[in-house]
Design a protein around this motif. Structure first.
Motif, PDB file in Angstrom:
ATOM      1  N   CYS A  78     -57.395 -21.799  -9.831  1.00 25.00           N
ATOM      2  CA  CYS A  78     -58.301 -22.382 -10.784  1.00 25.00           C
ATOM      3  C   CYS A  78     -58.722 -21.394 -11.839  1.00 25.00           C
ATOM      4  O   CYS A  78     -59.289 -20.377 -11.534  1.00 25.00           O
ATOM      5  CB  CYS A  78     -59.574 -22.639 -10.023  1.00 25.00           C
ATOM      6  N   ARG A 111     -50.975 -30.611 -17.341  1.00 22.90           N
ATOM      7  CA  ARG A 111     -51.486 -29.389 -16.718  1.00 22.90           C
ATOM      8  C   ARG A 111     -50.366 -28.436 -16.312  1.00 22.90           C
ATOM      9  O   ARG A 111     -50.572 -27.540 -15.498  1.00 22.90           O
ATOM     10  CB  ARG A 111     -52.345 -29.755 -15.490  1.00 22.90           C
ATOM     11  N   HIS A 132     -52.808 -33.344 -12.765  1.00 24.47           N
ATOM     12  CA  HIS A 132     -52.485 -32.065 -12.120  1.00 24.47           C
ATOM     13  C   HIS A 132     -51.204 -32.088 -11.302  1.00 24.47           C
ATOM     14  O   HIS A 132     -50.856 -31.080 -10.696  1.00 24.47           O
ATOM     15  CB  HIS A 132     -53.652 -31.601 -11.236  1.00 24.47           C
ATOM     16  N   TYR A 151     -48.011 -31.274  -9.870  1.00 21.80           N
ATOM     17  CA  TYR A 151     -47.311 -30.022 -10.162  1.00 21.80           C
ATOM     18  C   TYR A 151     -45.959 -30.244 -10.856  1.00 21.80           C
ATOM     19  O   TYR A 151     -45.493 -29.385 -11.591  1.00 21.80           O
ATOM     20  CB  TYR A 151     -47.104 -29.207  -8.883  1.00 21.80           C
ATOM     21  N   THR A 169     -63.304 -36.206 -12.399  1.00 21.89           N
ATOM     22  CA  THR A 169     -62.760 -34.969 -11.830  1.00 21.89           C
ATOM     23  C   THR A 169     -63.589 -34.595 -10.603  1.00 21.89           C
ATOM     24  O   THR A 169     -64.720 -35.078 -10.432  1.00 21.89           O
ATOM     25  CB  THR A 169     -62.839 -33.809 -12.836  1.00 21.89           C
ATOM     26  N   VAL A 174     -59.305 -31.012 -11.160  1.00 21.43           N
ATOM     27  CA  VAL A 174     -58.390 -31.942 -10.473  1.00 21.43           C
ATOM     28  C   VAL A 174     -58.963 -33.359 -10.534  1.00 21.43           C
ATOM     29  O   VAL A 174     -60.167 -33.558 -10.409  1.00 21.43           O
ATOM     30  CB  VAL A 174     -58.181 -31.493  -9.007  1.00 21.43           C
ATOM     31  N   GLU A 213     -53.549 -23.003 -20.018  1.00 17.18           N
ATOM     32  CA  GLU A 213     -52.474 -23.733 -19.351  1.00 17.18           C
ATOM     33  C   GLU A 213     -51.307 -22.784 -19.141  1.00 17.18           C
ATOM     34  O   GLU A 213     -51.108 -21.851 -19.905  1.00 17.18           O
ATOM     35  CB  GLU A 213     -52.021 -24.904 -20.225  1.00 17.18           C
TER      36      GLU A 213
END
Ligand SMILES: Cc1cc2nc3c(=O)[nH]c(=O)nc-3n(C[C@H](O)[C@H](O)[C@H](O)COP(=O)(O)OP(=O)(O)OC[C@H]3O[C@@H](n4cnc5c(N)ncnc54)[C@H](O)[C@@H]3O)c2cc1C
Ligand SMILES: *[C@@H]1O[C@H](CO)[C@@H](O)[C@H](O)[C@H]1NC(C)=O
Ligand SMILES: *[C@@H]1O[C@H](CO)[C@@H](O)[C@H](O)[C@H]1NC(C)=O
Ligand SMILES: *[C@@H]1O[C@H](CO)[C@@H](O)[C@H](O)[C@H]1NC(C)=O
Length: 535
Positions: free
Chosen positions: A4, A66, A111, A113, A151, A176, A365
């Motif tokens: 984070c 993200r 978020h 991945y 979030t 998130v 980012e």
């Protein structure tokens, strides 16, 4: 490195609405007409539908990307984005996408991945949930309704605003999104005491493939089971969740210390493996392992970060008794209230106002790739020493160990699609970030993390080698859009869900038999059950 990074940017715009441009393209006009015909509400859906000719299209698209790997000019873009402010906007988006043969990607916090909430190889739209983020708390009842576009930071903030002794078990990164996080499991530093987010979800509202708005009672227990960890986007658009808040003491204790190999990290990690999942469930100690350089000498640094639901004196006694190798000093123990511990865990400096939890954009980012594993037996000394060597050789990937045990071992593997319960000592997250653009940098970094993952094969769970759904990893396999055969999907499906994969297939077959809600790692319905049917 830390999962984070925190944001210093101003609070992101609260409510993004625009006046629709005159739609010149006939298909676009037709779609807009369809959307309007199937929705009702003020503002009208045309004011929250963003087509590529709209000046806001790019910023809306990019606001919740993200992972910079999926922000390039060659990344496939949606035909349009709907940012619903009303359930009927979601219903219309689903109905009209079906009519026009478009795929729907559902995005809450963005978020994922591997970018599966906003990228597709076939014509698609995005239903982007950021406008739907109301949180209504019932402190007396210890519960709350939370919309998917909220979030985690907003959830924590709203709880702390009303109560000093309530909390909620979910992830440690405030940006998130609730929608993806809850529908994929959701763990954080309260996990050993209270389980996952989904273990504390008591109701939900979903728009299904037919555009119906259902709650727990009308969707039935099977679908309610499936969306608590099975990945929401295989089943519909989850609008909101009712959560059961948990109690936290007025004073909690945290610590964060680092030890290099030269300071005995190897032996400390060994002892951590013996105690972290067995110790009192009020204590959660994460280890982050990073390759590092000290005076030009390569080494590995182990960072230990903890949350204890109790005061410093009690924690100290516990550490002295069970984990003396860490060698904590009096000043390492810091008492604070729970919401301050949330900020501490997100790396905010002491004294930061909890208002930062309302910031929806991370500070920076990155290009990134993550993978995960489960460890069921402690890794012995030679294995650890080989790992240090490997990490120093690769130079970049970071590992995070998160301890299980406690409440996680008490909850049945069948209770929710998330199956990684008793028998797991800890979970590993592999992580690599980079800043350089381009395929070459990307390939180089992907290669590093895959090499580390390969090295770990002998030390982690087998048959299947398990992974955590919320650490999305397309390396595990994908369906191939449109085919979605059972045998293809079961490769990654059993890694994420073990035996629960088959139940997810059954639920999918009833909830979405024609596989409208599909993506690279969506659950296939039984109509595509090729291999199985032939047996
Ligand atoms: C910086 C960072 C820190 C993290 N820390 C943690 C952590 O501490 N603990 C943890 O468990 N995980 C953590 N994660 C992983 C995180 O839980 C997952 O990436 C999660 O899926 C993100 O949810 P989202 O809504 O932000 O993502 P999105 O990308 O919006 O969605 C992820 C998936 O869920 C689907 N989805 C999203 N919203 C909905 C909806 N409303 N209805 C149906 N389907 C939906 C998407 O289509 C996609 O398949 C972290 C990730 C990042 C990037
Ligand atoms: C929308 O509704 C109008 C009026 O009922 C109808 O004439 C039109 O065909 C509909 N268009 C679409 C695209 O659904
Ligand atoms: C309070 O919570 C319980 C379950 O914990 C529930 O049965 C009850 O209906 C709730 N009451 C209100 C007013 O929401
Ligand atoms: C945070 O800062 C305050 C004020 O400087 C100090 O009193 C307190 O001890 C600090 N807390 C921690 C946990 O460091």
């Amino acid at each position: 490195m830390g999962a984070c990074t925190y944001s210093i940017s101003a609070i992101f715009s609260i409510f993004l609405i625009h006046v629709s441009m005159g739609a010149s393209d006939p298909t676009q006009r037709n779609i807009l007409q369809c959307l309007s015909n199937h929705s009702w509400s003020s503002p009208p859906i045309s004011s929250v539908a963003f087509f590529p000719d709209d000046p806001s299209y790019v910023s809306v698209l990019q606001s919740y990307i993200r992972n910079l790997r999926f922000m390039s000019t060659t990344t496939p873009k949606p035909l349009f984005i709907v940012a619903p402010t009303h359930v009927s906007h979601i219903q219309a988006s689903i109905i009209c996408s079906k009519i026009h043969g478009l795929q729907v990607r559902i995005r809450s916090g963005g978020h994922d991945y591997d970018g599966l909430s906003y990228v597709s190889d076939v014509p698609f739209i995005i239903v982007d949930m950021f406008n739907l983020r109301a949180i209504s708390l019932d402190v007396e009842n210890g519960s709350a309704w939370v919309e998917s576009g909220a979030t985690l930071g907003e959830v924590y903030y709203r709880i702390a605003e009303k109560s000093k002794i309530l909390g909620f078990p979910a992830g440690v990164c405030p940006t998130v999104g609730v929608g993806g996080h809850f529908s994929g499991g959701g763990y954080g530093n309260l996990m050993r005491k209270y389980g996952l987010s989904v273990d504390n979800v008591i109701d939900a509202k979903i728009v299904d493939v037919n555009g119906r708005l259902l709650d727990r009672e009308s969707m039935g227990e099977d679908l309610f089971w499936a969306i608590r960890g099975g990945g929401g986007a295989s089943f519909g658009v989850i609008v909101s969740w009712k959560i059961k808040l948990v109690s936290v003491p007025e004073k909690v204790t945290v610590f964060k210390v680092e030890r290099t190999l030269e300071q005995g990290a190897s032996g400390i990690v060994q002892q951590w493996q013996e105690v972290a999942d067995e110790i009192n469930e009020d204590l959660f100690i994460r280890v982050v392992l990073m390759p590092s350089k000290q005076k030009k000498q390569r080494t590995v640094k182990a960072k230990f970060v903890a949350l204890f639901l109790g005061n410093a004196g009690k924690l100290r006694a516990l550490m002295d008794q069970s984990f003396p190798k860490l060698g904590l000093k009096q000043e390492d123990y810091m008492e604070m209230n729970w919401i301050q511990s949330v900020l501490f865990w997100s790396n905010y400096p002491n004294g930061t106002s909890m208002d930062v939890l309302l910031e929806r954009q991370p500070k920076s980012e990155k290009f990134l790739k993550k993978k995960s594993d489960y460890v069921q037996e402690p890794i012995q000394k030679p294995g650890l020493e080989g790992l240090w060597k490997k990490m120093m050789e690769l130079g970049k990937p970071v590992l995070t160990f998160n301890p299980y045990g406690g409440k996680m071992s008490e909850i049945s593997e069948l209770d929710a699609p998330f199956p990684h319960r008793a028998g797991n000592k800890y979970k590993i997250q592999y992580s690599v970030n980079w800043k350089e653009e381009g395929v070459e940098a990307s390939d180089r970094n992907l290669d590093l993390i895959r090499k580390l993952f390969d090295y770990m094969t002998p030390y982690v769970s087998k048959s299947p080698r398990c992974s955590y759904l919320n650490y999305r990893d397309v390396d595990l396999g994908t369906n191939g859009i449109g085919t979605g055969s059972y045998s293809e999907a079961s490769i990654w499906g059993t890694k994420y869900f073990k035996g629960n994969f088959d139940k997810l297939v059954q639920v999918k077959s009833v909830a979405d038999p024609h596989n409208f809600f599909r993506y690279e790692q969506s659950i296939p319905p039984i109509t595509n059950w090729k291999g199985k049917m032939a047996e």
